[in-house]
Design a protein around this motif. Structure first.
Motif, PDB file in Angstrom:
ATOM      1  N   LEU A  57       0.853  -1.193   0.000  1.00  0.00           N
ATOM      2  CA  LEU A  57       0.000   0.000   0.000  1.00  0.00           C
ATOM      3  C   LEU A  57       0.885   1.238   0.000  1.00  0.00           C
ATOM      4  O   LEU A  57       1.653   1.468   0.942  1.00  0.00           O
ATOM      5  CB  LEU A  57      -0.920   0.005   1.232  1.00  0.00           C
ATOM      6  N   SER A  58       0.789   2.006  -1.075  1.00  0.00           N
ATOM      7  CA  SER A  58       1.610   3.198  -1.216  1.00  0.00           C
ATOM      8  C   SER A  58       0.930   4.362  -0.504  1.00  0.00           C
ATOM      9  O   SER A  58       0.202   5.150  -1.101  1.00  0.00           O
ATOM     10  CB  SER A  58       1.802   3.517  -2.702  1.00  0.00           C
ATOM     11  N   SER A  59       1.151   4.435   0.792  1.00  0.00           N
ATOM     12  CA  SER A  59       0.454   5.426   1.614  1.00  0.00           C
ATOM     13  C   SER A  59       1.356   5.846   2.759  1.00  0.00           C
ATOM     14  O   SER A  59       2.480   5.361   2.905  1.00  0.00           O
ATOM     15  CB  SER A  59      -0.834   4.782   2.161  1.00  0.00           C
ATOM     16  N   ARG A  60       0.848   6.776   3.566  1.00  0.00           N
ATOM     17  CA  ARG A  60       1.543   7.125   4.808  1.00  0.00           C
ATOM     18  C   ARG A  60       0.696   6.772   6.017  1.00  0.00           C
ATOM     19  O   ARG A  60       1.096   6.980   7.148  1.00  0.00           O
ATOM     20  CB  ARG A  60       1.860   8.624   4.832  1.00  0.00           C
ATOM     21  N   ASN A  61      -0.534   6.297   5.755  1.00  0.00           N
ATOM     22  CA  ASN A  61      -1.456   5.948   6.836  1.00  0.00           C
ATOM     23  C   ASN A  61      -1.684   4.442   6.849  1.00  0.00           C
ATOM     24  O   ASN A  61      -2.092   3.868   5.840  1.00  0.00           O
ATOM     25  CB  ASN A  61      -2.786   6.667   6.657  1.00  0.00           C
ATOM     26  N   PHE A  62      -1.449   3.831   7.983  1.00  0.00           N
ATOM     27  CA  PHE A  62      -1.443   2.369   8.022  1.00  0.00           C
ATOM     28  C   PHE A  62      -2.250   1.804   9.181  1.00  0.00           C
ATOM     29  O   PHE A  62      -1.844   0.846   9.827  1.00  0.00           O
ATOM     30  CB  PHE A  62      -0.001   1.851   8.063  1.00  0.00           C
ATOM     31  N   LYS A  63      -3.403   2.422   9.449  1.00  0.00           N
ATOM     32  CA  LYS A  63      -4.311   1.807  10.403  1.00  0.00           C
ATOM     33  C   LYS A  63      -5.114   0.727   9.673  1.00  0.00           C
ATOM     34  O   LYS A  63      -5.167   0.695   8.446  1.00  0.00           O
ATOM     35  CB  LYS A  63      -5.249   2.865  10.992  1.00  0.00           C
ATOM     36  N   TYR A  64      -5.765  -0.149  10.446  1.00  0.00           N
ATOM     37  CA  TYR A  64      -6.491  -1.289   9.876  1.00  0.00           C
ATOM     38  C   TYR A  64      -7.396  -0.864   8.716  1.00  0.00           C
ATOM     39  O   TYR A  64      -7.369  -1.445   7.632  1.00  0.00           O
ATOM     40  CB  TYR A  64      -7.300  -1.969  10.980  1.00  0.00           C
ATOM     41  N   ALA A  65      -8.195   0.181   8.916  1.00  0.00           N
ATOM     42  CA  ALA A  65      -9.175   0.607   7.903  1.00  0.00           C
ATOM     43  C   ALA A  65      -8.507   1.098   6.621  1.00  0.00           C
ATOM     44  O   ALA A  65      -9.103   1.029   5.543  1.00  0.00           O
ATOM     45  CB  ALA A  65     -10.074   1.698   8.480  1.00  0.00           C
ATOM     46  N   ASP A  66      -7.257   1.593   6.726  1.00  0.00           N
ATOM     47  CA  ASP A  66      -6.561   2.095   5.540  1.00  0.00           C
ATOM     48  C   ASP A  66      -6.261   0.990   4.532  1.00  0.00           C
ATOM     49  O   ASP A  66      -5.965   1.265   3.366  1.00  0.00           O
ATOM     50  CB  ASP A  66      -5.250   2.790   5.957  1.00  0.00           C
TER      51      ASP A  66
END
Ligand code: MN
Length: 259
Positions: free
Chosen positions: A124-133
């Motif tokens: 996942l190319s993101s900066r947010n990595f909570k379960y819902a993300d």
């Protein structure tokens, strides 16, 4: 369907949990993953130390080694049979372009490929990595797992999947892109007065090349790249043939006297 799930962020990662939950409907999901974060460990294999595997929940094994160890141990030691599919991820952060050889996520899929098991690496190319993300990426992984089950993969080939942070616009078949490395090494002084260095702290950037993994993700699409383990540069063969290396003298008895 018997699916072996692993990652390089460790067994407690939200990305692994979200994916495991999503894939339950496809069959039996067995998680065999490193007991701690092992990102950027590449294809490392533990050859000179014992490995431990603890079943912390039913079908959920924490391994004291690398992602490659986890796939190896998962197939040969825990399942004792080949699963139908190995999925590695969902990684916290993209695995694209020149970064692939550092990636433990990708290496786990490589290991499965070496064992003749179809494999998918998902990041996942993101900066947010909570379960819902990880919800969209989990859905994508599920769809691709079903697609791989339907079609199978070409020999010696696995797919590397990168999902954008925002809701994906669609899926693009891509080639590996090119990273721009900032070559920044941060030098600083620790609280005890000693110099320390921190590598890889530069900003992530890619060349914006059409048809690449980075390009697709940057434009909001899921990138799917078919990869294989043959690193040979076939395009370079002709040029290196002109070097006539076969004619180089490497026989010590025929060494010319020193000038
Ligand atoms: Mn990782």
């Amino acid at each position: 369907m018997l699916i072996l799930l692993t990652n390089d962020d460790g067994i407690h990662s939200a990305g692994l949990q979200a994916l495991a939950d999503r894939l339950q409907s496809l069959g039996r999901v067995v998680v065999v993953a490193p007991d701690r974060e092992r990102s950027a460990i590449g294809h490392a294999l533990t050859l000179h130390a014992p490995l431990r595997a603890e079943e912390i929940l039913t079908d959920r094994w924490a391994v004291s080694g690398t992602p490659t160890d986890a796939v190896n141990l998962g197939i040969h030691g825990i399942l004792k049979t080949k699963p139908d599919l190995v999925i590695s991820g969902i990684n916290k952060g993209g695995n694209m372009g020149d970064d692939l050889t550092y990636s433990g996520t990708v290496a786990a899929a490589m290991e499965a490929t070496l064992m003749g098991v179809p494999a998918i690496a998902v990041s996942l190319s993101s900066r947010n990595f909570k379960y819902a993300d990880f919800a969209d990426a989990s859905r994508v992984a599920e769809q691709l797992a079903l697609t791989v089950r339907e079609h199978g993969l070409p020999a010696d080939t696995f797919i590397n999947v990168n999902v954008p942070a925002q809701r994906p616009l669609g899926i693009r078949l891509t080639r590996q892109g090119k990273r721009i490395y900032e070559d920044a090494v941060i030098e600083n002084i620790d609280p005890r007065g000693r110099t320390y260095y921190w590598i890889g702290a530069g900003e992530l950037d890619f060349q914006d090349l059409d048809g690449t993994d980075c390009h697709a993700v940057q434009h909001g699409y899921v990138s799917v790249t078919p990869l294989h383990l043959d690193l040979t540069n076939y395009a370079a063969m002709d040029r290196l043939r002109q070097w006539r290396m076969e004619e180089l003298s490497i026989d010590p008895d025929h060494e010319p006297p020193p000038a």
